[in-house]
Design a protein around this motif. Structure first.
Motif, PDB file in Angstrom:
ATOM      1  N   GLU A   1       0.371   7.451  -6.189  1.00 26.53           N
ATOM      2  CA  GLU A   1      -0.654   8.490  -6.298  1.00 26.53           C
ATOM      3  C   GLU A   1      -0.047   9.871  -6.066  1.00 26.53           C
ATOM      4  OE1 GLU A   1      -5.179   9.594  -4.801  1.00 26.53           O
ATOM      5  OE2 GLU A   1      -4.322   7.618  -4.360  1.00 26.53           O
ATOM      6  N   THR A   2       0.892   9.945  -5.127  1.00 31.19           N
ATOM      7  CA  THR A   2       1.610  11.204  -4.912  1.00 31.19           C
ATOM      8  C   THR A   2       2.391  11.600  -6.161  1.00 31.19           C
ATOM      9  OG1 THR A   2       1.802  10.764  -2.542  1.00 31.19           O
ATOM     10  CG2 THR A   2       3.328  12.362  -3.471  1.00 31.19           C
TER      11      THR A   2
ATOM     12  N   GLN B   1       0.824  -1.205   0.000  1.00 31.45           N
ATOM     13  CA  GLN B   1       0.000   0.000   0.000  1.00 31.45           C
ATOM     14  C   GLN B   1       0.858   1.255   0.000  1.00 31.45           C
ATOM     15  OE1 GLN B   1      -3.916  -0.424   2.409  1.00 31.45           O
ATOM     16  NE2 GLN B   1      -2.467  -1.825   3.393  1.00 31.45           N
ATOM     17  N   HIS B   2       1.973   1.226   0.735  1.00 35.39           N
ATOM     18  CA  HIS B   2       2.851   2.383   0.795  1.00 35.39           C
ATOM     19  C   HIS B   2       3.341   2.784  -0.591  1.00 35.39           C
ATOM     20  CE1 HIS B   2       6.949   4.167   1.145  1.00 35.39           C
ATOM     21  NE2 HIS B   2       6.364   4.901   2.069  1.00 35.39           N
TER      22      HIS B   2
ATOM     23  N   HIS C   1       1.941   2.110  -3.528  1.00 34.71           N
ATOM     24  CA  HIS C   1       0.827   2.634  -4.321  1.00 34.71           C
ATOM     25  C   HIS C   1       0.432   4.040  -3.863  1.00 34.71           C
ATOM     26  CE1 HIS C   1      -0.069  -0.544  -7.094  1.00 34.71           C
ATOM     27  NE2 HIS C   1      -0.176  -1.457  -6.146  1.00 34.71           N
ATOM     28  N   GLN C   2       0.532   4.313  -2.582  1.00 36.96           N
ATOM     29  CA  GLN C   2       0.227   5.660  -2.097  1.00 36.96           C
ATOM     30  C   GLN C   2       1.235   6.668  -2.635  1.00 36.96           C
ATOM     31  OE1 GLN C   2       0.189   4.727   2.045  1.00 36.96           O
ATOM     32  NE2 GLN C   2      -1.872   3.870   1.969  1.00 36.96           N
ATOM     33  N   HIS C   3       2.491   6.264  -2.726  1.00 38.00           N
ATOM     34  CA  HIS C   3       3.479   7.160  -3.335  1.00 38.00           C
ATOM     35  C   HIS C   3       3.258   7.288  -4.833  1.00 38.00           C
ATOM     36  CE1 HIS C   3       6.351   8.728  -0.389  1.00 38.00           C
ATOM     37  NE2 HIS C   3       5.897   7.740   0.349  1.00 38.00           N
TER      38      HIS C   3
ATOM     39  N   THR D   1      -6.139   5.984  -6.888  1.00 41.28           N
ATOM     40  CA  THR D   1      -5.883   5.109  -5.755  1.00 41.28           C
ATOM     41  C   THR D   1      -5.969   3.651  -6.186  1.00 41.28           C
ATOM     42  OG1 THR D   1      -6.923   6.769  -4.325  1.00 41.28           O
ATOM     43  CG2 THR D   1      -6.541   4.587  -3.373  1.00 41.28           C
TER      44      THR D   1
ATOM     45  N   ASN E   1      -7.735   8.814   4.872  1.00 37.90           N
ATOM     46  CA  ASN E   1      -6.684   9.693   4.375  1.00 37.90           C
ATOM     47  C   ASN E   1      -6.839  11.027   5.098  1.00 37.90           C
ATOM     48  OD1 ASN E   1      -4.602  10.754   2.851  1.00 37.90           O
ATOM     49  ND2 ASN E   1      -5.734  10.821   0.931  1.00 37.90           N
TER      50      ASN E   1
ATOM     51  N   GLY F   1     -10.972   7.292  -1.523  1.00 40.02           N
ATOM     52  CA  GLY F   1     -10.047   7.073  -2.618  1.00 40.02           C
ATOM     53  C   GLY F   1     -10.415   7.849  -3.867  1.00 40.02           C
TER      54      GLY F   1
ATOM     55  N   TRP G   1     -11.259  11.644  -3.860  1.00 40.43           N
ATOM     56  CA  TRP G   1     -11.291  11.650  -2.404  1.00 40.43           C
ATOM     57  C   TRP G   1     -12.362  12.638  -1.951  1.00 40.43           C
ATOM     58  CZ3 TRP G   1      -8.767   8.222   0.486  1.00 40.43           C
ATOM     59  CH2 TRP G   1      -7.624   7.607  -0.032  1.00 40.43           C
TER      60      TRP G   1
ATOM     61  N   SER H   1      -5.322  -0.269  -1.799  1.00 30.82           N
ATOM     62  CA  SER H   1      -5.146   0.817  -0.832  1.00 30.82           C
ATOM     63  C   SER H   1      -6.443   1.520  -0.496  1.00 30.82           C
ATOM     64  CB  SER H   1      -4.143   1.839  -1.388  1.00 30.82           C
ATOM     65  OG  SER H   1      -2.903   1.234  -1.661  1.00 30.82           O
TER      66      SER H   1
END
Length: 448
Positions: free
Chosen positions: A153-154, A146-147, A149-151, A414, A425, A410, A374, A418
């Motif tokens: 998205e960043t 998940q970490h 995938h979160q980056h 996303t 969030n 999400g 989101w 995640s």
């Protein structure tokens, strides 16, 4: 086909296979947003002081993976302890990372490959059940997946902030076409208790835990997120220039920032356009508005005679089934997200129009609550009753300071691994680079 029930060994093997698959998917996505898309000059540049250089994110996901899966989970010696400080997000503010002696794109790729090789080797012997809480049910692997995938998205937010020609494949692709008539009106959520959060989801973070009962009065919530067409009505009515609709903090932000429209919007004559990953296009009327701050969302809701939902209201409307009293993992039930349920995972680079994905509607009739954008809530980010930081306080606990607002659901960016109906969030109320929109709510009993 065997008639024997699956053994613990079979279950563990399936978990390992799923973990390896998801690790690979995350890395392919990271590569596609960095070295496969941009040259070294663009990867090492800082496209906005709000964001890291993309090459920092690329090596950071590898360093995080090394720390948790090579060192903590497998108990192996560090490959590159000398770079830990460079890729510590709490030691280095985003605006300062461009000046650090970062790994080059090639060095970052090589380092990530070495880390992944060790991870996959250790995964073959890693226990999936019992043992430490870190390894039980594959938690630490889920956290790392998940970490990344979160980056990713960043990184997409960074791509949106960069100037220049489009570089992402599919930037001009249409949104999903599985669509009915746009849902209209509101959904009534009756008063009563429901189970919020989770205690047993192996993918859940500490801030989603523990499950607890929340008793809410009745309320109405919009069936769909606020669209661009609806938001344009607020703008046309002078919403940005009327302090009646804004809180004191929000109005101060409006005046100091000078904003008059969502981020990336511009006006030519009487038409509004948006810039999306380097592509200039007319603002699509039926898509949910995105790139708005909490303050803008709150002002629109006030103008509309409503308010933003609390985090608890949002979750109850999305996952509580009034027929069974059960709290579901997803709005549609327990089946993992597929293409028919929601706009997730960067399949397109935009929200889908209101009325898409009828298979993803919640039991109460809430549409597109997972994916697309989101959704801002009115709730400040804090721990649930009985919260315990795990496996480190810097993921959640250090943000329990009242400065952040919770976002739910999400976005199109996303990844499905995640997001779930309990996922939380959070961001500063002034932030607009995130792919965020909102829906409104109001107390039941108010005049319609």
């Amino acid at each position: 086909m065997s008639s024997h029930p699956p053994t613990h060994s079979d279950t563990a093997d399936r978990m390992r296979e799923r973990i390896a698959t998801e690790l690979d998917r995350g890395r392919r996505r990271s590569q596609g947003l960095t070295v496969d898309a941009l040259d070294e000059e663009e990867l090492t540049a800082q496209h906005s002081p709000l964001m890291s250089p993309l090459v920092w994110d690329l090596a950071h996901v590898g360093n995080y993976e090394e720390q948790w899966l090579v060192r903590a989970a497998a108990g192996q010696e560090a490959l590159r302890p000398d770079i830990d400080i460079l890729y510590d997000a709490f030691e280095n503010p985003r605006a300062d990372r461009v000046s650090l002696p970062l790994l080059s794109p090639r060095e970052a790729q090589d380092y990530n490959a070495r880390v992944r090789s060790r991870v996959l080797d250790a995964l073959e012997r890693a226990p999936m059940e019992g043992g430490s809480p870190l390894l039980g049910s594959g938690f630490v692997y889920h956290m790392v997946i998940q970490h990344e995938h979160q980056h990713d998205e960043t990184m997409l937010a960074t791509h949106q902030l960069r100037s220049g020609d489009p570089v992402l494949a599919g930037a001009a692709d249409p949104a999903p076409v599985v669509r009915t008539e746009p849902p209209r009106g509101e959904v009534l959520v009756e008063a009563g208790p429901f189970t919020m959060g989770t205690s047993d989801d192996p993918w859940a973070y500490d801030n989603e835990r523990p499950a607890h009962t929340v008793d809410l009065p009745a309320f109405w919530i919009d069936a769909s997120a606020v669209t661009n067409a609806a938001y344009l009505e607020f703008m046309s009515d002078g919403g940005y220039d009327d302090p009646r609709w804004w809180t004191e903090e929000g109005w101060n932000w409006r005046l100091s920032s000078g904003k008059q429209a969502p981020a990336f919007w511009s006006r030519t004559g009487d038409r509004w356009f948006r810039r999306r990953f380097g592509l200039l296009e007319p603002v699509p009327a039926h898509e949910p508005v995105q790139h708005v701050s909490f303050h803008e969302a709150q002002a629109y809701a006030c103008w509309a005679g409503k308010r933003l939902p609390t985090e608890a209201e949002w979750e109850k409307a999305v996952r509580h089934d009034p027929a069974t009293g059960a709290a579901q993992r997803f709005p549609w039930g327990w089946e993992e997200p597929g293409e028919r349920h929601a706009n997730l995972g960067q399949r397109t680079l935009r929200p889908a129009p209101a009325g898409a994905f009828p298979a993803g509607v919640s039991p109460r009739g809430v549409w597109q609550s997972l994916g697309d954008v989101w959704e801002w809530t009115s709730t400040a980010f804090a721990g649930y009753p009985g919260f315990r930081a795990f496996p480190y306080p810097e993921y959640s606990e250090v943000f329990f300071n009242g400065q952040y607002r919770v976002l739910r659901g999400g976005s199109w960016a996303t990844h499905p691994t995640s997001v779930r109906a309990t996922f939380r969030n959070w961001d500063f109320p002034s932030r607009r680079q995130v792919f965020a929109g909102f829906r409104c709510a109001r107390d039941a009993g108010e005049a319609e």
